[in-house]
Enzyme design. Structure first.
Site, PDB file in Angstrom:
ATOM      1  N   ASP A 102       0.868  -1.180   0.000  1.00 53.72           N
ATOM      2  CA  ASP A 102       0.000   0.000   0.000  1.00 53.72           C
ATOM      3  C   ASP A 102       0.904   1.230   0.000  1.00 53.72           C
ATOM      4  OD1 ASP A 102      -1.731  -2.124   0.551  1.00 53.72           O
ATOM      5  OD2 ASP A 102      -2.913  -1.011   2.028  1.00 53.72           O
ATOM      6  N   LYS A 167      -7.093   3.269  -2.541  1.00 56.25           N
ATOM      7  CA  LYS A 167      -7.393   3.228  -1.104  1.00 56.25           C
ATOM      8  C   LYS A 167      -7.578   4.651  -0.599  1.00 56.25           C
ATOM      9  CE  LYS A 167      -4.900   1.899   3.173  1.00 56.25           C
ATOM     10  NZ  LYS A 167      -3.741   1.157   3.712  1.00 56.25           N
ATOM     11  N   LYS A 201     -10.417   0.199  -1.483  1.00 63.34           N
ATOM     12  CA  LYS A 201     -10.180  -0.057  -0.056  1.00 63.34           C
ATOM     13  C   LYS A 201     -10.418   1.202   0.769  1.00 63.34           C
ATOM     14  CE  LYS A 201      -6.512  -1.394   3.228  1.00 63.34           C
ATOM     15  NZ  LYS A 201      -5.151  -1.961   3.380  1.00 63.34           N
TER      16      LYS A 201
END
Length: 259
Positions: A102, A167, A201
């Site tokens: 990430d 995300k 996400k």
């Protein structure tokens, strides 16, 4: 099964159970691995700092859950615009054995009008991840971008540069995932026609079973009820797990964590 029970079971299996605290230790990460194996199923992944990946891998294997994926973070949490550093951190995370990375998008550069550095940074990290069969999620920090146009732009740039997931947040700023930012980001996935290959996400701020139900409802509305599987949807959270388990009849809903 009630609607909340059904959505809670879905959400639990989509969780990236997270600890990203300055005082993390091997013991805390081992405890996180144990929590990821629940009486009603496993979380999709855990998300930890890179240095803890080896101990997490060992623990997950020993407890019989080698399929729980290990995610980590790079260029975190500030989203600086130094591509070489972000790439070096991403390569190091891969070397530690991450299944997923990430990376934080250089959101301040975008706010200042620089779109190119975000594309180049994500693309460099994607190339490194793709070569190692590692999934890349890009954190755009919606709570700092604030404006819909910027959230949309960061999502578009990240997807064009190869993000496997977009995300919302690091969980380290005052405003993290909101239903509003989630909708904008998933609309970009829809509008770009990439719902087969790009996931979403929300992270930080999804704390209760009811919160998770709301976020899943947006995905179901935009893409149908079958889209939000673990390849297309994750929740970045830790305190959420206790609330989901309580909704499913396990535990009292109390958690030691605030993420």
């Amino acid at each position: 099964m009630t609607d909340l029970k059904a959505s809670s079971l879905r959400a639990l299996k989509l969780m990236d159970l997270t600890t990203l605290n300055d005082d993390d230790t091997n013991e805390k990460v081992i405890a996180l691995c144990h929590q990821a194996k629940t009486p009603v199923g496993n979380t999709a992944a855990i998300c930890i700092y890179p240095r803890f990946i080896p101990i997490a891998r060992k623990t997950l294997k020993e407890q019989g859950t080698p399929d729980i994926r290990i995610a980590t973070v790079t260029n975190f949490p500030h989203g600086n615009d130094d591509i070489d550093i972000a790439l070096a951190e991403t390569r190091a995370a891969i070397a530690y054995g991450a299944d997923e990375v990430d990376v934080v998008f250089p959101y301040r550069a975008l706010i200042a009008g620089n779109e190119q550095v975000g594309f180049d940074l994500v693309k460099a990290c994607k190339d490194a991840c793709a070569a190692a069969n590692v999934l890349l999620k890009v954190i755009i920090e919606t709570g700092e971008l604030k404006e819909e146009a910027l959230i949309r732009k960061a999502s578009e740039i990240s997807i064009k540069a190869g993000a496997d997931f977009i995300k919302t947040s690091t969980g380290k700023v005052p405003v993290n995932a909101t239903p509003e930012s989630a909708r904008i980001m998933m609309e970009v996935i829809r509008d770009m026609g990439v719902s087969k290959t790009v996931g979403f996400k929300p992270a930080g701020g999804v704390r209760t079973a009811e919160d998770a139900q709301k976020f899943l409802a947006i995905a179901d509305e935009l893409f149908g009820a079958d889209w939000a599987d673990s390849r297309h949807y994750r929740f970045g959270a830790s305190s959420l797990l206790a609330s989901l388990l309580k909704a499913l009849g396990h535990g009292d809903g109390k958690s030691a964590s605030s993420y």
